[in-house]
Write a protein that holds these residues in place. Sequence first.
Motif, PDB file in Angstrom:
ATOM      1  N   TYR A   1       0.839  -1.205   0.000  1.00  0.00           N
ATOM      2  CA  TYR A   1       0.000   0.000   0.000  1.00  0.00           C
ATOM      3  C   TYR A   1       0.872   1.252   0.000  1.00  0.00           C
ATOM      4  CZ  TYR A   1      -3.617  -3.250   1.704  1.00  0.00           C
ATOM      5  OH  TYR A   1      -4.488  -4.298   1.857  1.00  0.00           O
TER       6      TYR A   1
ATOM      7  N   PHE B   1      -2.399  -5.888  -7.246  1.00  0.00           N
ATOM      8  CA  PHE B   1      -1.949  -6.600  -6.059  1.00  0.00           C
ATOM      9  C   PHE B   1      -2.312  -8.071  -6.195  1.00  0.00           C
ATOM     10  CE2 PHE B   1      -2.232  -2.310  -4.190  1.00  0.00           C
ATOM     11  CZ  PHE B   1      -0.980  -2.238  -3.594  1.00  0.00           C
TER      12      PHE B   1
ATOM     13  N   ARG C   1      -9.111  -5.102   0.530  1.00  0.00           N
ATOM     14  CA  ARG C   1      -9.525  -4.655  -0.807  1.00  0.00           C
ATOM     15  C   ARG C   1      -9.802  -3.152  -0.822  1.00  0.00           C
ATOM     16  NH1 ARG C   1     -10.821  -8.531  -4.454  1.00  0.00           N
ATOM     17  NH2 ARG C   1     -10.718 -10.660  -3.724  1.00  0.00           N
TER      18      ARG C   1
ATOM     19  N   THR D   1      -6.583  -1.350  -0.874  1.00  0.00           N
ATOM     20  CA  THR D   1      -6.015  -1.410  -2.219  1.00  0.00           C
ATOM     21  C   THR D   1      -6.517  -0.242  -3.060  1.00  0.00           C
ATOM     22  OG1 THR D   1      -5.705  -3.804  -2.242  1.00  0.00           O
ATOM     23  CG2 THR D   1      -5.985  -2.739  -4.371  1.00  0.00           C
TER      24      THR D   1
ATOM     25  N   HIS E   1      -7.095  -6.220  -7.247  1.00  0.00           N
ATOM     26  CA  HIS E   1      -6.712  -6.956  -6.046  1.00  0.00           C
ATOM     27  C   HIS E   1      -7.087  -8.411  -6.273  1.00  0.00           C
ATOM     28  CE1 HIS E   1      -6.321  -7.173  -1.518  1.00  0.00           C
ATOM     29  NE2 HIS E   1      -6.916  -8.322  -1.797  1.00  0.00           N
TER      30      HIS E   1
ATOM     31  N   THR F   1      -6.664 -12.366  -5.074  1.00  0.00           N
ATOM     32  CA  THR F   1      -6.341 -13.129  -3.884  1.00  0.00           C
ATOM     33  C   THR F   1      -5.733 -14.476  -4.270  1.00  0.00           C
ATOM     34  OG1 THR F   1      -8.194 -12.068  -2.758  1.00  0.00           O
ATOM     35  CG2 THR F   1      -7.273 -14.008  -1.723  1.00  0.00           C
TER      36      THR F   1
END
Length: 134
Positions: free
Chosen positions: A31, A50, A60, A63, A71, A73
């Motif tokens: 971040y 990310f 999120r 982000t 974003h 995962t």
Amino acid sequence: MRRARQFHEVLSGFRPDLILMDINLPELSGYDLARYVRQADQYAMLPIVFLTSEGRLDARIKTVKAGGDDHLTKPVHPALLVASVAARLERARFLRTLVTRDGLTRLLAHTSFMEQAQALVARSCAMAGPRPPS
């Protein structure tokens, strides 16, 4: 902040089309790094994606607030990763064209023309090397 400056040096030398990084980094969070990148005008359109194990909603939201564009995962399906990166790259290239080219003529806009002309002159001078004494 020393690490952020080192990152900036690498970034300006490499000039990537996209940054793909994790949120959890040694010494600095993703971040913080994204916010640092977003402070520089030349990287305003550089996509930041990310790829992280942080799947919570608050991660999120962070982000988005940090300037991240996507974003994903972990574990992420390879097709989703490729599709996300490809879409971000395509959009960034389109936006860059809108900024650098005239909408009607498709010629370089004045600012883009001057930047490219200066870069060519600088490269030409660097290639020519020092002039011999007269």
